[in-house]
Design a protein around this motif. Sequence first.
Motif, PDB file in Angstrom:
ATOM      1  N   LEU A 193       0.835  -1.198   0.000  1.00 33.50           N
ATOM      2  CA  LEU A 193       0.000   0.000   0.000  1.00 33.50           C
ATOM      3  C   LEU A 193       0.869   1.246   0.000  1.00 33.50           C
ATOM      4  N   ASP A 194       1.887   1.267   0.859  1.00 35.07           N
ATOM      5  CA  ASP A 194       2.817   2.398   0.891  1.00 35.07           C
ATOM      6  C   ASP A 194       3.509   2.572  -0.457  1.00 35.07           C
ATOM      7  N   ASN A 195       3.999   1.472  -1.025  1.00 34.60           N
ATOM      8  CA  ASN A 195       4.730   1.547  -2.295  1.00 34.60           C
ATOM      9  C   ASN A 195       3.835   2.034  -3.427  1.00 34.60           C
ATOM     10  N   ALA A 196       2.601   1.527  -3.475  1.00 33.16           N
ATOM     11  CA  ALA A 196       1.680   1.934  -4.540  1.00 33.16           C
ATOM     12  C   ALA A 196       1.362   3.417  -4.446  1.00 33.16           C
ATOM     13  N   CYS A 197       1.113   3.910  -3.225  1.00 34.00           N
ATOM     14  CA  CYS A 197       0.792   5.332  -3.059  1.00 34.00           C
ATOM     15  C   CYS A 197       1.991   6.209  -3.389  1.00 34.00           C
ATOM     16  N   ASP A 198       3.196   5.752  -3.051  1.00 31.37           N
ATOM     17  CA  ASP A 198       4.388   6.508  -3.432  1.00 31.37           C
ATOM     18  C   ASP A 198       4.511   6.602  -4.948  1.00 31.37           C
ATOM     19  N   ALA A 199       4.259   5.478  -5.627  1.00 28.41           N
ATOM     20  CA  ALA A 199       4.371   5.471  -7.082  1.00 28.41           C
ATOM     21  C   ALA A 199       3.332   6.377  -7.738  1.00 28.41           C
ATOM     22  N   LEU A 200       2.137   6.430  -7.157  1.00 25.67           N
ATOM     23  CA  LEU A 200       1.048   7.231  -7.713  1.00 25.67           C
ATOM     24  C   LEU A 200       1.035   8.664  -7.185  1.00 25.67           C
ATOM     25  N   GLU A 201       1.915   8.951  -6.215  1.00 26.42           N
ATOM     26  CA  GLU A 201       1.955  10.253  -5.534  1.00 26.42           C
ATOM     27  C   GLU A 201       0.624  10.546  -4.866  1.00 26.42           C
ATOM     28  N   TRP A 202       0.084   9.529  -4.210  1.00 21.79           N
ATOM     29  CA  TRP A 202      -1.133   9.637  -3.424  1.00 21.79           C
ATOM     30  C   TRP A 202      -0.777   9.600  -1.947  1.00 21.79           C
ATOM     31  N   SER A 203      -1.796   9.742  -1.134  1.00 18.17           N
ATOM     32  CA  SER A 203      -1.672   9.579   0.304  1.00 18.17           C
ATOM     33  C   SER A 203      -2.786   8.642   0.765  1.00 18.17           C
ATOM     34  N   TRP A 204      -2.606   8.020   1.931  1.00 15.72           N
ATOM     35  CA  TRP A 204      -3.655   7.154   2.461  1.00 15.72           C
ATOM     36  C   TRP A 204      -3.721   7.293   3.975  1.00 15.72           C
ATOM     37  N   LEU A 205      -4.867   7.006   4.530  1.00 13.64           N
ATOM     38  CA  LEU A 205      -5.064   7.001   5.966  1.00 13.64           C
ATOM     39  C   LEU A 205      -6.180   6.023   6.285  1.00 13.64           C
ATOM     40  N   VAL A 206      -6.409   5.807   7.568  1.00 11.58           N
ATOM     41  CA  VAL A 206      -7.480   4.900   7.990  1.00 11.58           C
ATOM     42  C   VAL A 206      -8.597   5.711   8.631  1.00 11.58           C
ATOM     43  N   GLU A 207      -9.819   5.321   8.316  1.00  9.54           N
ATOM     44  CA  GLU A 207     -11.006   5.916   8.938  1.00  9.54           C
ATOM     45  C   GLU A 207     -11.896   4.761   9.372  1.00  9.54           C
TER      46      GLU A 207
END
Length: 377
Positions: A193-207
Motif C-alpha cells: 500500500l505504501d509503495n503503490a501510493c508513493d508510485a502514484l503520488e497519493w496519500s492514504w489514511l485509515v477511517e
Amino acid sequence: MSTLQPAALMTRLRAAALLPLLCLLPAAPLAAAQELEPLVAAALDQTVSDLRIENRPVREVLAEVEQRTGVRTVVADEVLGLLPYGAETRISIVLDGVPLRRGMQRAFVALGLEFRVEGDRVLLEPAPLLQRLGRRLSIDESALLERLATSSAEFLRDAEAPLLFRLDPATRPQERFAAALGAGSAGTALQRLDNACDALEWSWLVEGSTVVLTTREADVRRRIDIPLNLRFQRIPLDELLLALGRQAGVRITIEPGSLGAIAAREQIVDLVQRQMSLGQALELIGGSTGLRHEVSAAGVRILAPAGGSATSAASDGAGRDPGRRVIAHMMMETADGASILLPIREGELTPAELERLEARRIEGVRILRAQLSAAAP
C-alpha cells in the motif's frame, strides 16, 4: 500472531535467545551515547527467547523488555496520547526465536508506531500514517493496521477490500491502484500500500475500518484544518512558522526574501490558543503581516505580501523600512485571543507621538519600581 481486543491490544510474537549484549547498559553522556548506537542496533538484531509479557501497559512492556534484553526504549507522553487508550493501552508480547527488532516492529505496527536508534536508546515514535492522521487511533483502525501488516497484497486486491477512493473518478483511480499493486515487489499489504501510493503520488489514511486513498494535496489541506493546542510565547515570527508546521505535521517552505520583507526575525510573537488549526494560525499571521501562503502536494509555502518584494527589504509604501532601527514594540490582541508583538521603527511615529510614547514608558518604569519596592522583604 496478533489479536486485538477493545480492553487490551494483544500482539503475540514468537522468538528465541535472550540478549546478554546490553543487559546492564547505563545511561551515557551524548558523545558516549552516540558511540553506543552500533551496539544498540546489534542488540536489536539478536534473537530473543523465553520472553512473555502479557496484557500490560506499553511503558511496562518496554521496561520489562529493557530488563530482559538491556535495550532501553522510551516513548513520549504525547505519543502515548495518540494510542486507543492513551498510556493505558495494553499489549502482550511473546518473543521466541526471532530478532528483537522484528518482534518490536510487529508489536507496534498495529498502533501506528515505529522506532529508531538514537544514541544509547530506542525512540518509539508515530509512523507516517499516525502523523498524517493527527489524532488518536481507534480500536477499529488499529485492527485494520494489524490486518494490513499481517496480510499479503491479495487482501487489497479482493473485491471486498475496505478501500475508499477520494479521487477524481475520471482519473480511473481503481485501475491505476491495481496496476501499481501489481508492479510492486513482494511484501505485506501494508508495505505494498505504501509503495503503490508513493508510485502514484497519493496519500492514504485509515477511517474506522476503511483505508481512504486521496491526493497528497487533499491530505495536506485536511491536515491544516485539524485543531491544535498552540502555546508559543516570545518567539520570533520566522521560528513560529516552522514550529507550527512541525506541530501540524505539514512541511513549511518559505519563499526566499519573503520574511526579510517584513523583518520577521524582529517580530516577537505570543500565540497561545486552544483548538486553532494551522490554517487559522496562518490566516491570523497573514492578517497582521501581509504574508500569504499556498497549499500544494508538498506542503505549505509562505509567500511575501501581495504587491511587495520577496527579494528586497525596501519600504512597503506605508513609511515602514525594515532596515530602520526598532525603537519599541506594540502588543496587538486578536479576536481569537492570540497576541502578536509588532516592531515600531525609527521614523514611523511623529515627534508628538514619540513624546507620548516616552511619557508612557517613564510612567511604566515608575509603576514597576513601586511594585518591586512593595514586594521587597
